[in-house]
Design a protein around this motif. Sequence first.
Motif, mmCIF file in Angstrom:
data_model
loop_
_atom_site.group_PDB
_atom_site.id
_atom_site.type_symbol
_atom_site.label_atom_id
_atom_site.label_comp_id
_atom_site.label_asym_id
_atom_site.label_seq_id
_atom_site.Cartn_x
_atom_site.Cartn_y
_atom_site.Cartn_z
ATOM 1 N N ARG A 368 0.707 -1.347 0.006
ATOM 2 C CA ARG A 368 -0.178 0.136 0.115
ATOM 3 C C ARG A 368 0.962 1.239 0.106
ATOM 4 O O ARG A 368 1.893 1.088 0.614
ATOM 5 C CB ARG A 368 -0.976 -0.178 1.212
ATOM 6 N N LYS A 369 0.550 2.286 -0.696
ATOM 7 C CA LYS A 369 1.141 3.412 -0.794
ATOM 8 C C LYS A 369 0.202 4.528 -0.878
ATOM 9 O O LYS A 369 -0.873 4.576 -1.608
ATOM 10 C CB LYS A 369 2.312 3.680 -2.154
ATOM 11 N N GLU A 370 0.531 5.372 0.243
ATOM 12 C CA GLU A 370 -0.478 6.798 0.448
ATOM 13 C C GLU A 370 0.155 8.031 -0.047
ATOM 14 O O GLU A 370 1.506 8.285 0.142
ATOM 15 C CB GLU A 370 -0.896 6.966 1.551
ATOM 16 N N LEU A 371 -0.799 8.864 -0.808
ATOM 17 C CA LEU A 371 -0.082 10.105 -1.053
ATOM 18 C C LEU A 371 -1.054 10.933 -0.159
ATOM 19 O O LEU A 371 -2.343 10.860 -0.211
ATOM 20 C CB LEU A 371 -0.444 10.523 -2.525
ATOM 21 N N ASN A 372 -0.482 11.796 0.735
ATOM 22 C CA ASN A 372 -1.157 12.606 1.724
ATOM 23 C C ASN A 372 -0.819 14.059 1.809
ATOM 24 O O ASN A 372 0.459 14.279 1.564
ATOM 25 C CB ASN A 372 -0.562 11.769 3.021
ATOM 26 N N SER A 373 -1.709 14.659 1.992
ATOM 27 C CA SER A 373 -1.735 16.331 1.781
ATOM 28 C C SER A 373 -0.916 16.896 2.968
ATOM 29 O O SER A 373 -0.333 17.618 2.978
ATOM 30 C CB SER A 373 -2.875 16.882 1.790
ATOM 31 N N ASP A 374 -0.749 16.085 4.270
ATOM 32 C CA ASP A 374 -0.043 16.325 5.520
ATOM 33 C C ASP A 374 1.265 16.103 5.559
ATOM 34 O O ASP A 374 2.147 16.684 5.968
ATOM 35 C CB ASP A 374 -0.861 16.178 6.498
ATOM 36 N N TYR A 375 1.688 14.934 5.332
ATOM 37 C CA TYR A 375 2.836 14.333 5.626
ATOM 38 C C TYR A 375 3.306 13.205 4.594
ATOM 39 O O TYR A 375 2.304 12.671 3.848
ATOM 40 C CB TYR A 375 3.028 13.761 7.035
ATOM 41 N N ASN A 376 4.144 12.541 4.985
ATOM 42 C CA ASN A 376 4.815 11.470 4.158
ATOM 43 C C ASN A 376 4.395 10.136 4.708
ATOM 44 O O ASN A 376 4.884 9.926 5.783
ATOM 45 C CB ASN A 376 6.407 11.619 3.642
ATOM 46 N N THR A 377 3.656 9.227 4.120
ATOM 47 C CA THR A 377 3.497 7.826 4.628
ATOM 48 C C THR A 377 4.434 6.953 4.065
ATOM 49 O O THR A 377 4.459 6.894 2.858
ATOM 50 C CB THR A 377 1.965 7.551 4.428
ATOM 51 N N PRO A 378 4.742 6.075 5.003
ATOM 52 C CA PRO A 378 5.601 5.093 4.372
ATOM 53 C C PRO A 378 4.840 4.003 3.658
ATOM 54 O O PRO A 378 3.539 3.663 3.716
ATOM 55 C CB PRO A 378 6.042 4.442 5.506
ATOM 56 N N LEU A 379 5.627 3.217 2.570
ATOM 57 C CA LEU A 379 5.021 2.225 1.720
ATOM 58 C C LEU A 379 4.693 1.269 2.823
ATOM 59 O O LEU A 379 6.072 0.824 3.572
ATOM 60 C CB LEU A 379 5.964 1.987 0.519
#
Lengths: 613, 353
Positions: A368-379
């Motif tokens: 799972r990979k997230e693109l987030n407007s607030d911070y970087n989320t790990p894969l």
Amino acid sequence: MLTDNSLFLFLVLLLGPRLYAQTDSIIALDEVLLSDARLGQFSSGIKIETLNDSVVHNNSSTLTDLLQYNSSIYIKENGYGMVSSVSFRGTNAQQTAVIWNGININSQFNGQTDFNTISTPNYDNISVRSGGGSVQYGSGAVGGSVHLNNTLLFQNHFDNRLRLDYGSFNTAHVNYGTSFGNEKLALNLNFDYRKSDNDYKYLGTDRRNENGAFENFNLGLDVGYFLSESNLMKFYQNTFVGDRDFSGTLTAPSNDNYKDLTSRSLLEWSNFNDKKVARLKFAHLYERYRYYANKNTDNYDFGESNNFIINYDYKYRLGKITVNGILDFNTVKAKGSSINTSNRNVLAGIFLMSHRVTDKIKYDISIRKELNSDYNTPLVYAVNGKYDITDGYTVNLNTSKNFRVPTFNDLYWVGAGAAGNEEVVPEASYQVELGQNLGFKSYKFNITGYAIWSDDLIQWQPDVSGIWTPVNINRTRQYGLELQADVDKQFGSHQLLWKNSYTYTRSIDLKTDYDLIYVPEHKFNSNLAYEYKKWGGTYQFLYNGPVYITTDNTEILSGYTVSNIGLFRNLHVNRIDFHVAFNVNNLFNANYQSVAYRPMPNRNFQIGVTTKF
Amino acid sequence: MKIKQLLILLLAASLLAVSCSKDDDDEINLPSGDFANGILVSNEGPFNNGSGTVTFISENLGSQEDAIYKKVNGEDLGNVVQSIGFNEDHAYIISNVSRTVTVVDRYTFEKITDISDGFENPRYFVAVNGKGYVTDWGDPNNDSDDYVAVIDLATNAVQSTISVNFGPERLLAKGNAIYVAHQGGYGQNDIISVINTDSNTVTATIQVGSVPNSLQLDDAGNLWVLSAGTPSYAGTESGGVLSMIDTSSNTVTAHLDFETSEHPNLLSVEGSILYYYLNGSVYEIDNSALTLPGHGILDGVNFYAMSVSKGKLYGTNAGDFASRGTLAVYDLNSKANIKTMTVGIVPGGVYFN
């Protein structure tokens, strides 16, 4: 009950051969009926315990009571019915995800779910999934996840269930559920109301739980409709309204009050055939709380959030390999007395693959990979598999990386000597687990060992000028062992169900080498239900070992045991089934606290009638 | 045999103790009791559930006793022990969340009574002319219900309240006047209220820097007020201010301003020297100085409370606020750390008995 059993037997005999023939379209059908499909799919080698309808309905109506006696999860309460927080495998409450029909419902404000704000009778089954599940369920599925599921029955039926309970401390509970359906349409409606003065004695003192009254109301609706043979529309709605006075402690009075409202809606369209299942989901989650520091005034702190989710999920089966891609868009808007209106947008891409190597070996890989407007989320990823070594003996092995995102409080809080920190990043956690299952006809054993390493844990602490602020500072390691032994035996008119669970848990702060607070090293629970013809009895036993209550391990809260006993009788009058139960909770009048300085109830009684018509 | 002797000795000692306490009334100002001649540390205790405690440390730092109130009285003190005030041979211990002022003999710590009616959010205590004055925030969400409760120290009951400006915190007495620093509760305020204890009315307000968190009198009778300034999260950040007030005219006669990002606190005084804490350092400044000092006298410390007495500086470290904190004692001449002791959870006050 007996008639239910015979009906079930009849259905199995009638439908059995067809069920076991298992044509692919029936598998697809089973799958689309459940919105939390991946609880069954892509979960090879994951430990999932499901508490079915009868367990859910024969227990007390709070998720706290249900799970502390029926699962390996440790739960503590700020006094009975008050804020309840869980520790799953030694992790904290924010590292346990609560999943409603497949959707993560942990609060946007504090990142956790208060288990006393879930009315269990609204659900048809509740599953406890141990271990990391962030790939599939997102933030917080670190120690494990709890799944609240509604099921739809597409056959001709019209069933009603009414349950009334009354007991000590002026505790009243009403639950009504109706289920209606035919081959095209299925509908469930559920209503639950519970209130209590909750003014139990503080044993060993002359005081009572003076500010502990609560009242809550839950309404649930589930509808499913087949547009055609390969198109199913479903709609789920649940609204919970809670109003609780918050108990004080042995050293402090309280006149606090807390009112909360959550409303969750999910619309799902599935299009499926024997090779593929495509689903499109729209969901809306609303939460609102109001905290009155003094309930006699109109002043309160509040928080309010709206969360919209669009999710597209496509699954395809190619022989022994099944692949699944999911795209999930999530937008959250939150505000509160200490949070200026703020927004978060998250786009997540998930890919899952399941491979049945042979009839005995199966494994899944997912990322799972997230693109987030607030911070970087790990894969994050998960690899899990199981091997059926012999008939009835299975070995599970899995490993995963999981995460927990900062909450809106962590990021945006302002006021009262505290300030959020927009620099905090998600917590990351790795884990590995090995489990073995042994199953005979009437006996089941499970032994599972695990270890979890977490880094960048978010902790609030004062900065140089004394302002409390969150930082990614802590590292922890959890490890433990879970043992389960269940007996399910029927002989003549006797029926015996006996479930036992023991957990050994260590949770270590790697910076100090001390144990984390409020994690018992030992927990044991046992549930015995015995039924003979129309009579039956139940015995519940819980042992929570001592816990540290200071981070330097200098102070300990004693362990405790609690026993509950019940007697029931099934009646069949004028073609209506009645189930009458009498329960004594805390049979031995144990004086115990699950959180220090917050006594739990003395011995108390409850009588209840459930009728099905 | 030996045990018997010991028993007799113990019995004799306890008889002696009883007769001592009976004689107390006749003796003049000679502190007696287990906890005379030493340091009292008030420990707030865990915030949510539990009890604060008081630690006693002998003056030579040689011996220490934890949780002395519970030891003497067999009961918990209260939740979040905010502060202790003194009058003659009584100590007044304020438990904020418990909304209680516990009155004890300051030298034996035997409980005299609890005052639990009349408080909502009690903070600090000072005594003047047979009356006790306790600052109280009221409902922290309400900016206009703050007050100072007036306790009749003969009956140990709240006899009246004085309505005051938002967020009264620390206070001190000079003559018949009381100076209340309005730190501003969970928000910010920037005034000192002056209360005339003959009429129990607010007779003046003096504007100082934002968030006045501590105040002291120097040996010349000047009132010094240290304000932290407005924190960065609360809009426009402002630096701390050290203000000198002439108590005859109740006006600010001098002030020294800190940098915008500097938020000092914990003002202490001995003679004509003032001490304060800022970003991990303790600073020292003479009451006649015209500028703020450029460097600290102690660095790399983390103080939650601080007091100065007889050439020694006492600073507490609350650690993670969920385990036992420490009290570090420094010699103010050599700046050397004399001793560091583990005390209770969240040590928030240091007092001299």
